[in-house]
Design a protein around this motif. Structure first.
Motif, PDB file in Angstrom:
ATOM      1  N   GLN A  63     -28.544 -40.642 -22.422  1.00 54.46           N
ATOM      2  CA  GLN A  63     -27.256 -40.023 -22.745  1.00 54.46           C
ATOM      3  C   GLN A  63     -26.689 -40.574 -24.050  1.00 54.46           C
ATOM      4  O   GLN A  63     -26.166 -39.830 -24.882  1.00 54.46           O
ATOM      5  CB  GLN A  63     -26.259 -40.248 -21.603  1.00 54.46           C
ATOM      6  CG  GLN A  63     -26.629 -39.553 -20.326  1.00 54.46           C
ATOM      7  CD  GLN A  63     -26.731 -38.045 -20.493  1.00 54.46           C
ATOM      8  OE1 GLN A  63     -25.904 -37.434 -21.148  1.00 54.46           O
ATOM      9  NE2 GLN A  63     -27.748 -37.458 -19.913  1.00 54.46           N
ATOM     10  N   THR A  64     -26.799 -41.881 -24.237  1.00 56.28           N
ATOM     11  CA  THR A  64     -26.315 -42.508 -25.461  1.00 56.28           C
ATOM     12  C   THR A  64     -27.102 -42.016 -26.663  1.00 56.28           C
ATOM     13  O   THR A  64     -26.527 -41.696 -27.708  1.00 56.28           O
ATOM     14  CB  THR A  64     -26.414 -44.048 -25.350  1.00 56.28           C
ATOM     15  OG1 THR A  64     -25.683 -44.467 -24.199  1.00 56.28           O
ATOM     16  CG2 THR A  64     -25.873 -44.726 -26.588  1.00 56.28           C
ATOM     17  N   CYS A  65     -28.415 -41.923 -26.507  1.00 54.21           N
ATOM     18  CA  CYS A  65     -29.270 -41.449 -27.589  1.00 54.21           C
ATOM     19  C   CYS A  65     -28.943 -40.003 -27.952  1.00 54.21           C
ATOM     20  O   CYS A  65     -28.811 -39.648 -29.123  1.00 54.21           O
ATOM     21  CB  CYS A  65     -30.735 -41.582 -27.193  1.00 54.21           C
ATOM     22  SG  CYS A  65     -31.891 -40.983 -28.453  1.00 54.21           S
ATOM     23  N   LEU A  66     -28.790 -39.148 -26.945  1.00 59.02           N
ATOM     24  CA  LEU A  66     -28.469 -37.741 -27.202  1.00 59.02           C
ATOM     25  C   LEU A  66     -27.111 -37.605 -27.877  1.00 59.02           C
ATOM     26  O   LEU A  66     -26.930 -36.791 -28.786  1.00 59.02           O
ATOM     27  CB  LEU A  66     -28.497 -36.932 -25.905  1.00 59.02           C
ATOM     28  CG  LEU A  66     -29.877 -36.715 -25.290  1.00 59.02           C
ATOM     29  CD1 LEU A  66     -29.753 -36.050 -23.929  1.00 59.02           C
ATOM     30  CD2 LEU A  66     -30.755 -35.892 -26.205  1.00 59.02           C
ATOM     31  N   GLY A  67     -26.144 -38.418 -27.436  1.00 64.86           N
ATOM     32  CA  GLY A  67     -24.829 -38.409 -28.077  1.00 64.86           C
ATOM     33  C   GLY A  67     -24.909 -38.823 -29.530  1.00 64.86           C
ATOM     34  O   GLY A  67     -24.254 -38.243 -30.398  1.00 64.86           O
ATOM     35  N   ALA A  68     -25.730 -39.828 -29.814  1.00 64.83           N
ATOM     36  CA  ALA A  68     -25.902 -40.277 -31.194  1.00 64.83           C
ATOM     37  C   ALA A  68     -26.575 -39.186 -32.036  1.00 64.83           C
ATOM     38  O   ALA A  68     -26.228 -38.981 -33.203  1.00 64.83           O
ATOM     39  CB  ALA A  68     -26.740 -41.554 -31.228  1.00 64.83           C
ATOM     40  N   GLN A  69     -27.513 -38.469 -31.445  1.00 62.19           N
ATOM     41  CA  GLN A  69     -28.182 -37.383 -32.160  1.00 62.19           C
ATOM     42  C   GLN A  69     -27.205 -36.249 -32.479  1.00 62.19           C
ATOM     43  O   GLN A  69     -27.280 -35.630 -33.531  1.00 62.19           O
ATOM     44  CB  GLN A  69     -29.355 -36.828 -31.344  1.00 62.19           C
ATOM     45  CG  GLN A  69     -30.492 -37.798 -31.170  1.00 62.19           C
ATOM     46  CD  GLN A  69     -31.144 -38.147 -32.489  1.00 62.19           C
ATOM     47  OE1 GLN A  69     -31.387 -37.291 -33.312  1.00 62.19           O
ATOM     48  NE2 GLN A  69     -31.418 -39.429 -32.680  1.00 62.19           N
ATOM     49  N   HIS A  73     -33.796 -34.041 -28.246  1.00 65.54           N
ATOM     50  CA  HIS A  73     -34.599 -34.490 -27.109  1.00 65.54           C
ATOM     51  C   HIS A  73     -35.930 -35.087 -27.561  1.00 65.54           C
ATOM     52  O   HIS A  73     -36.414 -36.037 -26.951  1.00 65.54           O
ATOM     53  CB  HIS A  73     -34.816 -33.339 -26.123  1.00 65.54           C
ATOM     54  CG  HIS A  73     -33.653 -33.140 -25.203  1.00 65.54           C
ATOM     55  ND1 HIS A  73     -33.510 -33.840 -24.035  1.00 65.54           N
ATOM     56  CD2 HIS A  73     -32.552 -32.366 -25.304  1.00 65.54           C
ATOM     57  CE1 HIS A  73     -32.384 -33.485 -23.444  1.00 65.54           C
ATOM     58  NE2 HIS A  73     -31.783 -32.580 -24.203  1.00 65.54           N
ATOM     59  N   GLU A  74     -36.501 -34.552 -28.619  1.00 62.70           N
ATOM     60  CA  GLU A  74     -37.736 -35.142 -29.143  1.00 62.70           C
ATOM     61  C   GLU A  74     -37.481 -36.533 -29.695  1.00 62.70           C
ATOM     62  O   GLU A  74     -38.297 -37.439 -29.532  1.00 62.70           O
ATOM     63  CB  GLU A  74     -38.337 -34.234 -30.213  1.00 62.70           C
ATOM     64  CG  GLU A  74     -38.962 -32.980 -29.645  1.00 62.70           C
ATOM     65  CD  GLU A  74     -39.411 -31.997 -30.713  1.00 62.70           C
ATOM     66  OE1 GLU A  74     -39.246 -32.277 -31.922  1.00 62.70           O
ATOM     67  OE2 GLU A  74     -39.931 -30.931 -30.333  1.00 62.70           O
ATOM     68  N   ALA A  75     -36.315 -36.731 -30.342  1.00 60.72           N
ATOM     69  CA  ALA A  75     -35.972 -38.048 -30.885  1.00 60.72           C
ATOM     70  C   ALA A  75     -35.703 -39.062 -29.770  1.00 60.72           C
ATOM     71  O   ALA A  75     -35.879 -40.261 -29.967  1.00 60.72           O
ATOM     72  CB  ALA A  75     -34.756 -37.941 -31.794  1.00 60.72           C
ATOM     73  N   CYS A  76     -35.306 -38.584 -28.602  1.00 57.31           N
ATOM     74  CA  CYS A  76     -34.962 -39.480 -27.491  1.00 57.31           C
ATOM     75  C   CYS A  76     -36.049 -39.525 -26.421  1.00 57.31           C
ATOM     76  O   CYS A  76     -35.787 -39.947 -25.288  1.00 57.31           O
ATOM     77  CB  CYS A  76     -33.642 -39.036 -26.865  1.00 57.31           C
ATOM     78  SG  CYS A  76     -32.250 -39.115 -28.005  1.00 57.31           S
ATOM     79  N   THR A  77     -37.251 -39.111 -26.756  1.00 54.00           N
ATOM     80  CA  THR A  77     -38.346 -39.097 -25.799  1.00 54.00           C
ATOM     81  C   THR A  77     -38.597 -40.490 -25.240  1.00 54.00           C
ATOM     82  O   THR A  77     -38.579 -41.476 -25.969  1.00 54.00           O
ATOM     83  CB  THR A  77     -39.640 -38.579 -26.473  1.00 54.00           C
ATOM     84  OG1 THR A  77     -39.396 -37.267 -26.947  1.00 54.00           O
ATOM     85  CG2 THR A  77     -40.804 -38.563 -25.511  1.00 54.00           C
ATOM     86  N   GLY A  78     -38.798 -40.570 -23.933  1.00 52.08           N
ATOM     87  CA  GLY A  78     -39.120 -41.831 -23.276  1.00 52.08           C
ATOM     88  C   GLY A  78     -37.907 -42.588 -22.765  1.00 52.08           C
ATOM     89  O   GLY A  78     -38.052 -43.628 -22.134  1.00 52.08           O
ATOM     90  N   LYS A  79     -36.719 -42.089 -23.024  1.00 51.63           N
ATOM     91  CA  LYS A  79     -35.514 -42.772 -22.563  1.00 51.63           C
ATOM     92  C   LYS A  79     -35.003 -42.083 -21.314  1.00 51.63           C
ATOM     93  O   LYS A  79     -35.175 -40.887 -21.131  1.00 51.63           O
ATOM     94  CB  LYS A  79     -34.454 -42.765 -23.659  1.00 51.63           C
ATOM     95  CG  LYS A  79     -34.922 -43.530 -24.874  1.00 51.63           C
ATOM     96  CD  LYS A  79     -33.904 -43.556 -25.959  1.00 51.63           C
ATOM     97  CE  LYS A  79     -34.485 -44.365 -27.127  1.00 51.63           C
ATOM     98  NZ  LYS A  79     -33.664 -44.314 -28.288  1.00 51.63           N
ATOM     99  N   ARG A  80     -34.328 -42.832 -20.453  1.00 53.46           N
ATOM    100  CA  ARG A  80     -33.810 -42.310 -19.186  1.00 53.46           C
ATOM    101  C   ARG A  80     -32.396 -42.811 -18.962  1.00 53.46           C
ATOM    102  O   ARG A  80     -31.980 -43.829 -19.509  1.00 53.46           O
ATOM    103  CB  ARG A  80     -34.681 -42.793 -18.011  1.00 53.46           C
ATOM    104  CG  ARG A  80     -36.103 -42.356 -18.078  1.00 53.46           C
ATOM    105  CD  ARG A  80     -36.241 -41.010 -17.388  1.00 53.46           C
ATOM    106  NE  ARG A  80     -37.637 -40.628 -17.338  1.00 53.46           N
ATOM    107  CZ  ARG A  80     -38.107 -39.524 -17.870  1.00 53.46           C
ATOM    108  NH1 ARG A  80     -37.322 -38.702 -18.495  1.00 53.46           N
ATOM    109  NH2 ARG A  80     -39.380 -39.225 -17.768  1.00 53.46           N
ATOM    110  N   GLY A  81     -31.663 -42.086 -18.129  1.00 54.19           N
ATOM    111  CA  GLY A  81     -30.345 -42.517 -17.678  1.00 54.19           C
ATOM    112  C   GLY A  81     -29.333 -42.666 -18.793  1.00 54.19           C
ATOM    113  O   GLY A  81     -29.220 -41.820 -19.675  1.00 54.19           O
ATOM    114  N   ASP A  82     -28.575 -43.782 -18.737  1.00 52.83           N
ATOM    115  CA  ASP A  82     -27.524 -44.022 -19.723  1.00 52.83           C
ATOM    116  C   ASP A  82     -28.083 -44.134 -21.129  1.00 52.83           C
ATOM    117  O   ASP A  82     -27.452 -43.695 -22.094  1.00 52.83           O
ATOM    118  CB  ASP A  82     -26.745 -45.296 -19.387  1.00 52.83           C
ATOM    119  CG  ASP A  82     -25.851 -45.115 -18.171  1.00 52.83           C
ATOM    120  OD1 ASP A  82     -25.547 -43.945 -17.841  1.00 52.83           O
ATOM    121  OD2 ASP A  82     -25.463 -46.128 -17.565  1.00 52.83           O
ATOM    122  N   GLU A  83     -29.262 -44.717 -21.248  1.00 55.29           N
ATOM    123  CA  GLU A  83     -29.887 -44.865 -22.563  1.00 55.29           C
ATOM    124  C   GLU A  83     -30.169 -43.489 -23.173  1.00 55.29           C
ATOM    125  O   GLU A  83     -29.933 -43.264 -24.358  1.00 55.29           O
ATOM    126  CB  GLU A  83     -31.182 -45.674 -22.428  1.00 55.29           C
ATOM    127  CG  GLU A  83     -31.806 -46.039 -23.754  1.00 55.29           C
ATOM    128  CD  GLU A  83     -33.095 -46.839 -23.590  1.00 55.29           C
ATOM    129  OE1 GLU A  83     -33.603 -47.300 -24.620  1.00 55.29           O
ATOM    130  OE2 GLU A  83     -33.591 -46.982 -22.454  1.00 55.29           O
TER     131      GLU A  83
END
Length: 146
Positions: free
Chosen positions: A128-134, A116-126
């Motif tokens: 979810q995609t970032c969290l999946g990549a993490q 979640h820290e790596a994906c800070t500032g992203k919302r919605g599908d972006e």
């Protein structure tokens, strides 16, 4: 035309509501995107359903008693473990399993927080995609296939 439009809108809303509230078929219960859920099985599937049900009720009562005894304690997790394991047939083994489970949960929470820290500032599908990549998985929960 004035009478047709409200009737058409009502039909569309009722259709949308009925499909949104659709119930999962009984055969698919507990099966999510990742497949069937693991863990406790229903006692009807056990070799001795009566014994299974009695053990389940006993575990429920032990947890209930432990929760009541530890509701005002500062270290609630530790207290719950001590209270629950004290009534176990092998308290040392119960404590060891609880310690391993706590370590796994802590590791998962650390990984989740880092993602979640790596994906800070992203919302919605972006997001979810970032969290999946993490996590190293696709959005549907399965591992990525490259």
């Amino acid at each position: 035309m004035n009478r047709l439009l409200p009737a058409l809108a009502a039909a569309c809303f009722s259709l949308a509501a009925s499909t949104a509230m659709a119930v999962t078929p009984p055969g698919d219960a507990g099966k999510g995107p990742g497949g069937p859920r693991h863990g406790m099985r229903h006692c009807s599937q056990a070799a001795d359903p009566a014994k299974c049900e009695a053990e389940r009720k006993e575990r429920y009562e032990r947890v209930k008693q432990a929760r009541e005894a530890c509701k005002d304690k500062p270290d609630r997790r530790g207290c719950m473990t001590e209270q629950y394991c004290a009534k176990e047939q092998n308290p040392a083994q119960c404590q060891a399993r609880a310690k391993e489970r706590h370590a796994r949960m802590s590791q998962r929470m650390d990984q989740r927080q880092a993602a979640h820290e790596a994906c800070t500032g992203k919302r919605g599908d972006e997001l979810q995609t970032c969290l999946g990549a993490q996590r190293g998985t696709s959005r549907r929960g399965g591992p990525d296939k490259k």
